[in-house]
Design a protein around this motif. Structure first.
Motif, PDB file in Angstrom:
ATOM      1  N   THR A 122      -3.126  -6.539  -1.806  1.00 46.13           N
ATOM      2  CA  THR A 122      -2.333  -6.450  -0.577  1.00 46.13           C
ATOM      3  C   THR A 122      -1.769  -5.031  -0.401  1.00 46.13           C
ATOM      4  OG1 THR A 122      -1.668  -8.723  -1.079  1.00 46.13           O
ATOM      5  CG2 THR A 122      -0.410  -7.593   0.624  1.00 46.13           C
ATOM      6  N   PRO A 123      -1.627  -4.543   0.831  1.00 49.19           N
ATOM      7  CA  PRO A 123      -0.975  -3.242   1.032  1.00 49.19           C
ATOM      8  C   PRO A 123       0.368  -3.167   0.288  1.00 49.19           C
ATOM      9  CG  PRO A 123      -1.910  -3.967   3.103  1.00 49.19           C
ATOM     10  CD  PRO A 123      -2.126  -5.091   2.108  1.00 49.19           C
ATOM     11  N   LYS A 128      -2.390   0.263  -5.132  1.00 45.27           N
ATOM     12  CA  LYS A 128      -3.818   0.578  -5.302  1.00 45.27           C
ATOM     13  C   LYS A 128      -4.063   2.078  -5.396  1.00 45.27           C
ATOM     14  CE  LYS A 128      -4.854  -1.457  -1.454  1.00 45.27           C
ATOM     15  NZ  LYS A 128      -3.520  -1.987  -1.110  1.00 45.27           N
ATOM     16  N   THR A 129      -3.513   2.830  -4.427  1.00 44.42           N
ATOM     17  CA  THR A 129      -3.815   4.258  -4.376  1.00 44.42           C
ATOM     18  C   THR A 129      -3.208   4.993  -5.573  1.00 44.42           C
ATOM     19  OG1 THR A 129      -4.010   4.180  -1.969  1.00 44.42           O
ATOM     20  CG2 THR A 129      -3.650   6.342  -2.945  1.00 44.42           C
TER      21      THR A 129
END
Ligand code: ADP
Ligand code: MN
Length: 184
Positions: free
Chosen positions: A18-19, A23-24
């Motif tokens: 999910t945003p 992740k980044t």
């Protein structure tokens, strides 16, 4: 082994979730510490303008999936030819060909923590709620389990910096093992 993956000399990893789950940040650290090429798919979409109109109701650009996948195919082929592995990060995972990835890392974050991160990012209430709901319902994890072999889908917590370090460590260990297993 005969599948597409065995032709690679370095593994490809997808960091998904999910945003706001990290992740980044996590993929950047993996790229740095494991020595893989980071492909931030969201950034790539913007750079290449992979849009096919605008959805007024959802207040969001419509993704031109074909254009994105064509561009990514070239990136993945080129990396493989150069003996480079890729760590990609994106909030969805079912749009990619299964053969691209050797590991799917699904990051999970507690609701309150995710709330704080999305608020800090300036998301409005509707967008925050949508994403928190998606995280509670484990939408991306289910998607990952439906789209890839169970064995390659790894769910990990991403609440703290310690979690992030441990996740990067784990990918590092996993990669070392993958390289051993796939050595000629
Ligand atoms: P995503 O790419 O999944 O949307 P980001 O990597 O941009 O998420 O992270 C969102 C915010 O949360 C950033 O401010 C980042 O520093 C923070 N963050 C991400 N993962 C963690 C973590 N495991 N522990 C603490 N903070 C984190
Ligand atoms: Mn991101």
């Amino acid at each position: 082994m005969g599948d597409d993956g065995s032709e690679r000399t370095k593994p490809n990893i997808l960091v998904t979730g999910t945003p706001g789950v990290g992740k980044t940040s996590t993929a950047s650290l993996i790229a740095e510490q494991v020595g893989l090429k980071h492909v931030n798919v969201g950034d790539l979409i913007k750079e290449l303008n992979c849009y096919d109109g605008f959805d007024k109701e959802l207040d969001t650009n419509i993704l031109d999936e074909d254009k994105l996948l064509d561009a990514m195919e070239v990136i993945f082929e080129t990396a493989a030819e150069e003996g480079q592995g890729i760590v990609a990060d994106y909030h969805a995972c079912e749009i990619f060909p299964e053969r691209w990835f050797d590991l799917i890392l699904v990051l999970r974050t507690k609701t309150e923590t995710l709330f704080d991160r999305l608020a800090a990012r300036g998301y409005n209430e509707k967008k925050r709620d949508e994403n928190m709901q998606a995280e509670i319902m484990q939408v991306v994890l289910d998607e990952a389990r439906e789209s890839y072999t169970k064995e390659i889908v790894h769910e990990v917590q991403s609440n703290t910096i310690e979690d992030m370090d441990s996740n990067v460590d784990r990918v590092n260990q996993w990669t070392k093992q993958w390289l051993k297993d796939n050595a000629d």
